[in-house]
Design a protein around this motif. Structure first.
Motif, PDB file in Angstrom:
ATOM      1  N   GLU A  77      55.683  50.806  47.465  1.00  0.00           N
ATOM      2  CA  GLU A  77      54.693  49.736  47.425  1.00  0.00           C
ATOM      3  C   GLU A  77      53.423  50.185  46.708  1.00  0.00           C
ATOM      4  OE1 GLU A  77      54.906  46.521  48.460  1.00  0.00           O
ATOM      5  OE2 GLU A  77      57.017  46.922  48.818  1.00  0.00           O
ATOM      6  N   ARG A  78      53.026  51.443  46.925  1.00  0.00           N
ATOM      7  CA  ARG A  78      51.830  51.961  46.258  1.00  0.00           C
ATOM      8  C   ARG A  78      52.034  51.980  44.751  1.00  0.00           C
ATOM      9  NH1 ARG A  78      50.411  57.451  48.348  1.00  0.00           N
ATOM     10  NH2 ARG A  78      49.739  56.259  50.148  1.00  0.00           N
ATOM     11  N   GLU A  79      53.210  52.382  44.296  1.00  0.00           N
ATOM     12  CA  GLU A  79      53.495  52.382  42.864  1.00  0.00           C
ATOM     13  C   GLU A  79      53.432  50.970  42.295  1.00  0.00           C
ATOM     14  OE1 GLU A  79      57.229  54.303  42.239  1.00  0.00           O
ATOM     15  OE2 GLU A  79      56.495  56.257  42.928  1.00  0.00           O
ATOM     16  N   ILE A  80      53.979  50.018  43.048  1.00  0.00           N
ATOM     17  CA  ILE A  80      53.956  48.622  42.594  1.00  0.00           C
ATOM     18  C   ILE A  80      52.523  48.123  42.506  1.00  0.00           C
ATOM     19  CG2 ILE A  80      54.560  46.264  43.259  1.00  0.00           C
ATOM     20  CD1 ILE A  80      57.169  47.406  44.419  1.00  0.00           C
ATOM     21  N   VAL A  81      51.724  48.420  43.540  1.00  0.00           N
ATOM     22  CA  VAL A  81      50.327  47.965  43.553  1.00  0.00           C
ATOM     23  C   VAL A  81      49.549  48.593  42.407  1.00  0.00           C
ATOM     24  CG1 VAL A  81      48.171  48.125  44.863  1.00  0.00           C
ATOM     25  CG2 VAL A  81      50.252  47.389  45.998  1.00  0.00           C
ATOM     26  N   GLU A  82      49.750  49.882  42.166  1.00  0.00           N
ATOM     27  CA  GLU A  82      49.044  50.537  41.065  1.00  0.00           C
ATOM     28  C   GLU A  82      49.432  49.936  39.721  1.00  0.00           C
ATOM     29  OE1 GLU A  82      49.839  54.680  41.552  1.00  0.00           O
ATOM     30  OE2 GLU A  82      48.421  54.892  43.205  1.00  0.00           O
ATOM     31  N   ALA A  83      50.718  49.637  39.554  1.00  0.00           N
ATOM     32  CA  ALA A  83      51.161  49.011  38.299  1.00  0.00           C
ATOM     33  C   ALA A  83      50.546  47.625  38.151  1.00  0.00           C
ATOM     34  CB  ALA A  83      52.688  48.929  38.273  1.00  0.00           C
ATOM     35  N   LEU A  84      50.496  46.869  39.243  1.00  0.00           N
ATOM     36  CA  LEU A  84      49.905  45.533  39.184  1.00  0.00           C
ATOM     37  C   LEU A  84      48.411  45.600  38.864  1.00  0.00           C
ATOM     38  CD1 LEU A  84      51.647  43.732  42.173  1.00  0.00           C
ATOM     39  CD2 LEU A  84      51.947  43.266  39.744  1.00  0.00           C
ATOM     40  N   GLY A  86      46.886  47.985  37.210  1.00  0.00           N
ATOM     41  CA  GLY A  86      46.781  48.350  35.792  1.00  0.00           C
ATOM     42  C   GLY A  86      47.021  47.162  34.889  1.00  0.00           C
ATOM     43  N   ASN A  87      48.051  46.387  35.199  1.00  0.00           N
ATOM     44  CA  ASN A  87      48.334  45.195  34.387  1.00  0.00           C
ATOM     45  C   ASN A  87      47.203  44.182  34.492  1.00  0.00           C
ATOM     46  OD1 ASN A  87      50.758  46.281  33.621  1.00  0.00           O
ATOM     47  ND2 ASN A  87      51.953  45.174  35.141  1.00  0.00           N
ATOM     48  N   SER A  89      44.009  44.747  35.173  1.00  0.00           N
ATOM     49  CA  SER A  89      42.817  45.190  34.434  1.00  0.00           C
ATOM     50  C   SER A  89      43.019  45.029  32.930  1.00  0.00           C
ATOM     51  CB  SER A  89      42.468  46.636  34.785  1.00  0.00           C
ATOM     52  OG  SER A  89      43.482  47.510  34.353  1.00  0.00           O
ATOM     53  N   THR A  90      44.218  45.277  32.448  1.00  0.00           N
ATOM     54  CA  THR A  90      44.506  45.078  31.024  1.00  0.00           C
ATOM     55  C   THR A  90      44.362  43.611  30.644  1.00  0.00           C
ATOM     56  OG1 THR A  90      46.051  46.919  31.092  1.00  0.00           O
ATOM     57  CG2 THR A  90      46.235  45.418  29.224  1.00  0.00           C
ATOM     58  N   VAL A  91      44.879  42.745  31.503  1.00  0.00           N
ATOM     59  CA  VAL A  91      44.770  41.305  31.243  1.00  0.00           C
ATOM     60  C   VAL A  91      43.311  40.882  31.237  1.00  0.00           C
ATOM     61  CG1 VAL A  91      45.250  39.027  32.252  1.00  0.00           C
ATOM     62  CG2 VAL A  91      47.066  40.707  32.075  1.00  0.00           C
ATOM     63  N   LEU A  92      42.540  41.377  32.204  1.00  0.00           N
ATOM     64  CA  LEU A  92      41.123  41.011  32.257  1.00  0.00           C
ATOM     65  C   LEU A  92      40.367  41.495  31.033  1.00  0.00           C
ATOM     66  CD1 LEU A  92      40.115  41.535  35.987  1.00  0.00           C
ATOM     67  CD2 LEU A  92      40.421  39.397  34.761  1.00  0.00           C
ATOM     68  N   LYS A  93      40.689  42.684  30.539  1.00  0.00           N
ATOM     69  CA  LYS A  93      40.014  43.189  29.340  1.00  0.00           C
ATOM     70  C   LYS A  93      40.271  42.282  28.147  1.00  0.00           C
ATOM     71  CE  LYS A  93      39.809  48.094  30.411  1.00  0.00           C
ATOM     72  NZ  LYS A  93      40.360  49.420  30.092  1.00  0.00           N
ATOM     73  N   HIS A  94      41.509  41.821  28.017  1.00  0.00           N
ATOM     74  CA  HIS A  94      41.848  40.982  26.864  1.00  0.00           C
ATOM     75  C   HIS A  94      41.318  39.571  27.024  1.00  0.00           C
ATOM     76  CE1 HIS A  94      44.089  44.078  24.935  1.00  0.00           C
ATOM     77  NE2 HIS A  94      44.928  44.214  25.945  1.00  0.00           N
ATOM     78  N   ILE A  95      41.256  39.080  28.239  1.00  0.00           N
ATOM     79  CA  ILE A  95      40.749  37.726  28.456  1.00  0.00           C
ATOM     80  C   ILE A  95      39.242  37.691  28.259  1.00  0.00           C
ATOM     81  CG2 ILE A  95      40.316  35.998  30.263  1.00  0.00           C
ATOM     82  CD1 ILE A  95      43.074  36.548  31.330  1.00  0.00           C
TER      83      ILE A  95
END
Length: 145
Positions: A77-84, A86-87, A89-95
């Motif tokens: 679950e921690r790996e999933i949360v960290e991946a989410l 990261g995704n 924050s990447t989306v927010l940077k581009h938006i």
């Protein structure tokens, strides 16, 4: 066996356990029944204790296994949360590429660079405590700037 002392029951059970069938036949029928009853009572107690011990060991094994599985689930679950994250924050940077958050970060970086330049600091100085108070000491060796 409710009204009989525990020591007496233990003695009778030990005596019955030590004797074989031919020796038990020599006893008076009342004593023979008492000895066999005491032996049966002790055997039932031993079986009950052994069963409880087996149950406790089984439950402890199940708990240990469940804790290991829970830890594996937490890691997954921690790996999933960290991946989410990261995704996200990447989306927010581009938006929000030219948005207020990006502008605030750029403004803070510019202000920091300006302060460094005006004060002439190339390295961060460590404050040291002396008798007179705090003063700037030698620069930190671990500081990256």
């Amino acid at each position: 066996m409710d009204g009989v002392a525990a020591g007496k029951v233990t003695d009778f059970a030990g005596e019955a356990d030590a004797a074989d069938a031919s020796e038990l036949r020599d006893f008076v029928p009342v004593k023979r029944i008492a000895l066999v009853a005491a032996l049966t009572h002790k055997a039932r107690m031993r079986v009950r204790d052994d069963l409880a011990m087996m149950f406790c060991k089984r439950v402890a094994m199940k708990i240990k296994k469940a804790k290991a599985e829970l830890e594996e689930i937490r890691l997954a679950e921690r790996e999933i949360v960290e991946a989410l994250i990261g995704n996200y924050s990447t989306v927010l940077k581009h938006i929000d590429e030219g948005g207020p958050a990006q502008e605030a970060l750029a403004k803070a970086a510019a202000m920091t660079a300006e302060v460094r330049q005006t004060l002439g600091w190339t390295r961060r100085r460590r404050l040291t405590r002396s008798r007179r108070g705090w003063s700037a000491g030698s620069p930190r060796r671990s500081s990256p700037w």
